[in-house]
Design a protein around this motif. Sequence first.
Motif, PDB file in Angstrom:
ATOM      1  N   CYS A   1      22.583  34.718  37.663  1.00 16.98           N
ATOM      2  CA  CYS A   1      24.003  34.382  37.683  1.00 16.98           C
ATOM      3  C   CYS A   1      24.133  32.943  38.193  1.00 16.98           C
ATOM      4  CB  CYS A   1      24.767  35.352  38.589  1.00 16.98           C
ATOM      5  SG  CYS A   1      26.478  34.852  38.909  1.00 16.98           S
TER       6      CYS A   1
ATOM      7  N   TYR B   1      17.752  38.955  36.008  1.00 16.21           N
ATOM      8  CA  TYR B   1      19.092  38.490  35.652  1.00 16.21           C
ATOM      9  C   TYR B   1      19.458  37.299  36.548  1.00 16.21           C
ATOM     10  CZ  TYR B   1      19.701  42.694  32.844  1.00 16.21           C
ATOM     11  OH  TYR B   1      19.561  43.672  31.902  1.00 16.21           O
TER      12      TYR B   1
ATOM     13  N   LEU C   1      30.887  41.666  30.420  1.00 17.24           N
ATOM     14  CA  LEU C   1      31.289  40.841  31.551  1.00 17.24           C
ATOM     15  C   LEU C   1      32.725  41.183  31.936  1.00 17.24           C
ATOM     16  CD1 LEU C   1      29.801  37.376  30.510  1.00 17.24           C
ATOM     17  CD2 LEU C   1      28.874  39.010  32.157  1.00 17.24           C
TER      18      LEU C   1
ATOM     19  N   TYR D   1      31.414  31.493  35.816  1.00 13.70           N
ATOM     20  CA  TYR D   1      30.161  32.222  36.010  1.00 13.70           C
ATOM     21  C   TYR D   1      29.416  32.267  34.678  1.00 13.70           C
ATOM     22  CZ  TYR D   1      31.999  34.022  40.461  1.00 13.70           C
ATOM     23  OH  TYR D   1      32.509  34.146  41.717  1.00 13.70           O
TER      24      TYR D   1
ATOM     25  N   TRP E   1      25.778  33.937  32.847  1.00  7.54           N
ATOM     26  CA  TRP E   1      24.757  34.977  33.024  1.00  7.54           C
ATOM     27  C   TRP E   1      23.613  34.767  32.028  1.00  7.54           C
ATOM     28  CZ3 TRP E   1      24.622  38.761  36.748  1.00  7.54           C
ATOM     29  CH2 TRP E   1      25.781  38.926  37.526  1.00  7.54           C
TER      30      TRP E   1
ATOM     31  N   CYS F   1      28.018  39.087  41.278  1.00  7.81           N
ATOM     32  CA  CYS F   1      27.607  37.815  41.877  1.00  7.81           C
ATOM     33  C   CYS F   1      28.613  37.430  42.964  1.00  7.81           C
ATOM     34  CB  CYS F   1      27.544  36.748  40.790  1.00  7.81           C
ATOM     35  SG  CYS F   1      26.753  35.217  41.313  1.00  7.81           S
TER      36      CYS F   1
ATOM     37  N   LEU G   1      28.497  41.776  35.740  1.00 12.21           N
ATOM     38  CA  LEU G   1      27.888  42.152  34.471  1.00 12.21           C
ATOM     39  C   LEU G   1      27.660  43.657  34.479  1.00 12.21           C
ATOM     40  CD1 LEU G   1      25.188  40.373  32.449  1.00 12.21           C
ATOM     41  CD2 LEU G   1      24.732  42.722  33.156  1.00 12.21           C
TER      42      LEU G   1
END
Length: 330
Positions: A189, A187, A167, A152, A154, A143, A174
Amino acid sequence: MFHSLLLLPALFSGFHAEVKSEAVYGILGSSVLLDPKIKVDDSKNETIWEFIPAGRSAITILHHMPGVESVEPSAHFKSRILYAPSNASLMVKRLRLEDQGEYRLTIDDQVVKKIQLFLFDELTEALMSTNSSSLGSTIQLTCNVSGKVDEYQWWKDGGEISRHHQLIDQNRSLVIPGASRHDCGTYTCVAINPVSRIPENYTLIIHGFPPLELAIIILSIIDVVMYSASLIACLYLHCWRTKLDKVVKKGKRWLIDTFQITFQDMKRIKHWLPALPTCNIVAIFVAILASIAIQGAGPVPKAGLCSVLVQILALILPFAVQKLPVDEKI
């Protein structure tokens, strides 16, 4: 005794409880309100706002006295502050990084409020990148966000990520080790700092076949080729046998030796050609069982099982060709 009691408030009037500092967050380039959340009588109370940068001494940025116009002695904040006398709140405009630090409010020589100002860039742009999308590989989603990020988060398909995912880099990336088709999905972020948050989505599509399924496909193709060669060889032997019988019938003895030698060589070829596909059948069957045990009965293992059944039936072809009618006279 009575006079002594009257003196007690005066004796302790100079002692005050410690004022705790409050944290306030601002966006660089915008404005922030420093509100002490108190009421002030501007006609009676003297008010002073001070700024204490990290590692430096206090700077008076506003001084208000009853009946006198407020003074802004600091050139650093000149024309960038607005003061509200009714509640002693202070607004700082066009925030700069140098404005970060402690702000202290003093009323009638008593410190009543401390505010610690923290400044951040607003998160405006986010981009997610990946290093791979191949099946079985280690995929890393990263990200990338403009601005200072504190945290962050996820998510996968709107829910939490699994324990299979890892992570790294302070949760900025990730990692999906040994990616499978179950890892496909969207996914998300979410980059967060105290003044903003910004989400970024990435739809991961994984391409390719697992190693076991790839082995099944390759071995099946080899089997098809080998069985085709075996069948062609058996048919060719039958035709050659027929020609040899015709030569014998016509009494061309000078050709018999040549045909007989060639025929014996072809018979030897016939015996080892079926053996190679048979070995492949065993290998395919083992790969299919392993694939089903690990990943379940997917389309490729099911197709492989059908291929094995067809190939087992095809084993009888060389023997069936041998039973084709020929002249018994040699």
